[in-house]
Design a protein around this motif. Structure first.
Motif, PDB file in Angstrom:
ATOM      1  N   ASN A  26       0.801  -1.222   0.000  1.00  0.00           N
ATOM      2  CA  ASN A  26       0.000   0.000   0.000  1.00  0.00           C
ATOM      3  C   ASN A  26       0.831   1.268   0.000  1.00  0.00           C
ATOM      4  OD1 ASN A  26      -2.445  -1.486   0.141  1.00  0.00           O
ATOM      5  ND2 ASN A  26      -2.104  -1.797   2.334  1.00  0.00           N
ATOM      6  N   GLY A  27       2.063   1.187   0.456  1.00  0.00           N
ATOM      7  CA  GLY A  27       2.912   2.359   0.533  1.00  0.00           C
ATOM      8  C   GLY A  27       3.730   2.554  -0.722  1.00  0.00           C
ATOM      9  N   PRO A  28       4.714   3.442  -0.672  1.00  0.00           N
ATOM     10  CA  PRO A  28       5.539   3.738  -1.848  1.00  0.00           C
ATOM     11  C   PRO A  28       6.416   2.551  -2.234  1.00  0.00           C
ATOM     12  CG  PRO A  28       6.419   4.809   0.101  1.00  0.00           C
ATOM     13  CD  PRO A  28       5.092   4.263   0.498  1.00  0.00           C
ATOM     14  N   ARG A  29       6.783   2.526  -3.502  1.00  0.00           N
ATOM     15  CA  ARG A  29       7.697   1.501  -4.015  1.00  0.00           C
ATOM     16  C   ARG A  29       9.113   2.059  -3.915  1.00  0.00           C
ATOM     17  NH1 ARG A  29       5.625  -2.517  -7.056  1.00  0.00           N
ATOM     18  NH2 ARG A  29       7.537  -2.596  -8.305  1.00  0.00           N
ATOM     19  N   ILE A  30       9.962   1.369  -3.142  1.00  0.00           N
ATOM     20  CA  ILE A  30      11.286   1.894  -2.801  1.00  0.00           C
ATOM     21  C   ILE A  30      12.367   0.874  -3.151  1.00  0.00           C
ATOM     22  CG2 ILE A  30      12.779   2.707  -0.931  1.00  0.00           C
ATOM     23  CD1 ILE A  30      10.257   3.564   0.572  1.00  0.00           C
ATOM     24  N   LEU A  31      13.428   1.351  -3.801  1.00  0.00           N
ATOM     25  CA  LEU A  31      14.638   0.556  -4.009  1.00  0.00           C
ATOM     26  C   LEU A  31      15.737   1.152  -3.147  1.00  0.00           C
ATOM     27  CD1 LEU A  31      16.386  -1.561  -5.526  1.00  0.00           C
ATOM     28  CD2 LEU A  31      16.830   0.225  -7.245  1.00  0.00           C
ATOM     29  N   MET A  32      16.376   0.324  -2.327  1.00  0.00           N
ATOM     30  CA  MET A  32      17.499   0.771  -1.504  1.00  0.00           C
ATOM     31  C   MET A  32      18.788   0.202  -2.070  1.00  0.00           C
ATOM     32  SD  MET A  32      16.204   0.728   2.439  1.00  0.00           S
ATOM     33  CE  MET A  32      17.538   1.845   2.904  1.00  0.00           C
ATOM     34  N   MET A  33      19.804   1.045  -2.145  1.00  0.00           N
ATOM     35  CA  MET A  33      21.117   0.669  -2.643  1.00  0.00           C
ATOM     36  C   MET A  33      22.164   1.239  -1.705  1.00  0.00           C
ATOM     37  SD  MET A  33      20.356   1.869  -6.562  1.00  0.00           S
ATOM     38  CE  MET A  33      22.063   1.648  -7.063  1.00  0.00           C
ATOM     39  N   ASP A  62      15.567  -4.144  -0.941  1.00  0.00           N
ATOM     40  CA  ASP A  62      16.818  -3.677  -0.348  1.00  0.00           C
ATOM     41  C   ASP A  62      17.975  -4.459  -0.947  1.00  0.00           C
ATOM     42  OD1 ASP A  62      18.911  -2.817   1.173  1.00  0.00           O
ATOM     43  OD2 ASP A  62      18.065  -3.397   3.105  1.00  0.00           O
ATOM     44  N   ASN A  63      18.721  -3.832  -1.850  1.00  0.00           N
ATOM     45  CA  ASN A  63      19.862  -4.479  -2.502  1.00  0.00           C
ATOM     46  C   ASN A  63      21.200  -4.102  -1.877  1.00  0.00           C
ATOM     47  OD1 ASN A  63      18.254  -5.832  -4.284  1.00  0.00           O
ATOM     48  ND2 ASN A  63      18.580  -4.454  -6.002  1.00  0.00           N
ATOM     49  N   SER A  64      21.175  -3.426  -0.740  1.00  0.00           N
ATOM     50  CA  SER A  64      22.423  -3.019  -0.093  1.00  0.00           C
ATOM     51  C   SER A  64      23.209  -4.238   0.381  1.00  0.00           C
ATOM     52  CB  SER A  64      22.131  -2.093   1.088  1.00  0.00           C
ATOM     53  OG  SER A  64      21.374  -2.765   2.084  1.00  0.00           O
ATOM     54  N   VAL A  65      24.529  -4.121   0.373  1.00  0.00           N
ATOM     55  CA  VAL A  65      25.427  -5.212   0.753  1.00  0.00           C
ATOM     56  C   VAL A  65      26.582  -4.640   1.567  1.00  0.00           C
ATOM     57  CG1 VAL A  65      26.989  -7.016  -0.074  1.00  0.00           C
ATOM     58  CG2 VAL A  65      24.874  -6.569  -1.307  1.00  0.00           C
ATOM     59  N   GLY A  66      26.903  -5.277   2.674  1.00  0.00           N
ATOM     60  CA  GLY A  66      28.046  -4.860   3.462  1.00  0.00           C
ATOM     61  C   GLY A  66      29.333  -4.934   2.660  1.00  0.00           C
ATOM     62  N   GLN A  87      23.806  -2.626  -8.148  1.00  0.00           N
ATOM     63  CA  GLN A  87      22.636  -2.941  -7.331  1.00  0.00           C
ATOM     64  C   GLN A  87      21.353  -2.358  -7.927  1.00  0.00           C
ATOM     65  OE1 GLN A  87      23.415  -1.494  -3.373  1.00  0.00           O
ATOM     66  NE2 GLN A  87      25.206  -2.801  -3.079  1.00  0.00           N
ATOM     67  N   TYR A  88      21.491  -1.466  -8.882  1.00  0.00           N
ATOM     68  CA  TYR A  88      20.310  -0.826  -9.461  1.00  0.00           C
ATOM     69  C   TYR A  88      19.524  -1.800 -10.326  1.00  0.00           C
ATOM     70  CZ  TYR A  88      17.268   2.552 -11.719  1.00  0.00           C
ATOM     71  OH  TYR A  88      16.164   3.232 -12.163  1.00  0.00           O
TER      72      TYR A  88
END
Length: 241
Positions: A26-33, A62-66, A87-88
Motif C-alpha cells: 500500500n505504501g511507496p515503491r522503494i529501491l534501496m542501494m 533492499d539491494n544493499s550489501v556490506g 545494485q540498481y
C-alpha cells in the motif's frame, strides 16, 4: 590493510542474506542501494530497510550489501552487489534511496589523499561521477532519489575518526547534487549522534547499532512522507531521535 579486508569480508558474510524482500503493497515503491549503513542487521530483521518498510508499509527492495563500494572494479564480486552501481534494477520505483561511499574512502585510500576517488564518485560541483550518474538514471526512470549521508562517529575511539573531513566533503557534494534537481533530495546524518554517545553504533564504533538503524530509518521515513504525502503507518522505524 589485512584487517580492513577481513572486516569487509566479515560484514559481507553477515549482511548479504535477504537482499531483496518486497513486503508491503500500500505504501511507496522503494529501491534501496548502498553498503553496510543500510545492510547491517538484515539477518536479525533490524536493518534500515526492514524498519523503513514497516514504517511506510512500503513495497521495498533492499539491494544493499556490506562492504559495497561505488568504485568496485572486479566483475565477479561486483555482480554479488559489492559494486553499488550494479545494485540498481529498473522498475516502477517511487523512490530510490542511495547510500555509500565510506568504503571507497576508508578501504580505498585510508581517508588520506582521497581527492581522486572523491572526484570519481562525485565532482565538487555535484554534476559528474558515479553518484550523479546513478541519480540521473533513477530520475530518468521516473523515481525520486534520496541521497543519505554518513552518520558520524561518537568521537570516542572509532577507527574511522580521522575520516570526518572526508565525510563533510562528501556530504557537501551530495547536497550540491540535490540542489540541481527538485526530485533529488539529500538527508544528512552528521547531526544524528551526540558526542560521546555510544548507543547509536555497534561495538566496532563504525556501523549502526539496532538503535542507529532504527533512527536512520525514522529520518528517511519522515522525509519521504513529507515530500510525497505517504503516511507513516507504523512506529516500526522507531521513535523520535
Amino acid at each position: 590493510m589485512l584487517t580492513r579486508l577481513l572486516t569487509a569480508l566479515f560484514l559481507l558474510s553477515v549482511t548479504q542474506a535477504g537482499l531483496a524482500h518486497a513486503g508491503g503493497q500500500n505504501g511507496p515503491r522503494i529501491l534501496m542501494m548502498g553498503d553496510s549503513l543500510f545492510a547491517m542487521h538484515k539477518l536479525a530483521g533490524g536493518s534500515v530497510g526492514t524498519r523503513l518498510r514497516a514504517a511506510l508499509d512500503a513495497h521495498l527492495v533492499d539491494n544493499s550489501v556490506g562492504g559495497a563500494r561505488f568504485l568496485y572494479r572486479l566483475p565477479i564480486s561486483g555482480a554479488l552487489g559489492l559494486n553499488i552501481a550494479k545494485q540498481y534494477r529498473r522498475g516502477d520505483w517511487d523512490w530510490v534511496v542511495l547510500g555509500g561511499g565510506g568504503n571507497d574512502l576508508w578501504l580505498g585510500c585510508g581517508c588520506n589523499r582521497c581527492e581522486r576517488k572523491m572526484d570519481q564518485m562525485i565532482s565538487e560541483d555535484g554534476r559528474r561521477g558515479v553518484i550523479p550518474g546513478l541519480a540521473s538514471r533513477a530520475r530518468h526512470d521516473g523515481a525520486q532519489v534520496l541521497l543519505v549521508g554518513y552518520m558520524r562517529t561518537p568521537g570516542n575511539g572509532s577507527p574511522i575518526e580521522h575520516c570526518a573531513d572526508e565525510g563533510d566533503m562528501l556530504d557537501a557534494r551530495l547536497a550540491r547534487l540535490a540542489g540541481l534537481d527538485g526530485g533529488v533530495h539529500f538527508l544528512p546524518l552528521a547531526d544524528m549522534v551526540p558526542h560521546g554517545d555510544l548507543s547509536y553504533h555497534a561495538m566496532d564504533r563504525i556501523h549502526p547499532s539496532f538503535k542507529g538503524s532504527r533512527v536512520i530509518a525514522h529520518r528517511i521515513a519522515r522525509l519521504i512522507a513529507a515530500e510525497s504525502g505517504a503516511p507513516v503507518v507504523s512506529r516500526g522505524a522507531g521513535g523520535a531521535d
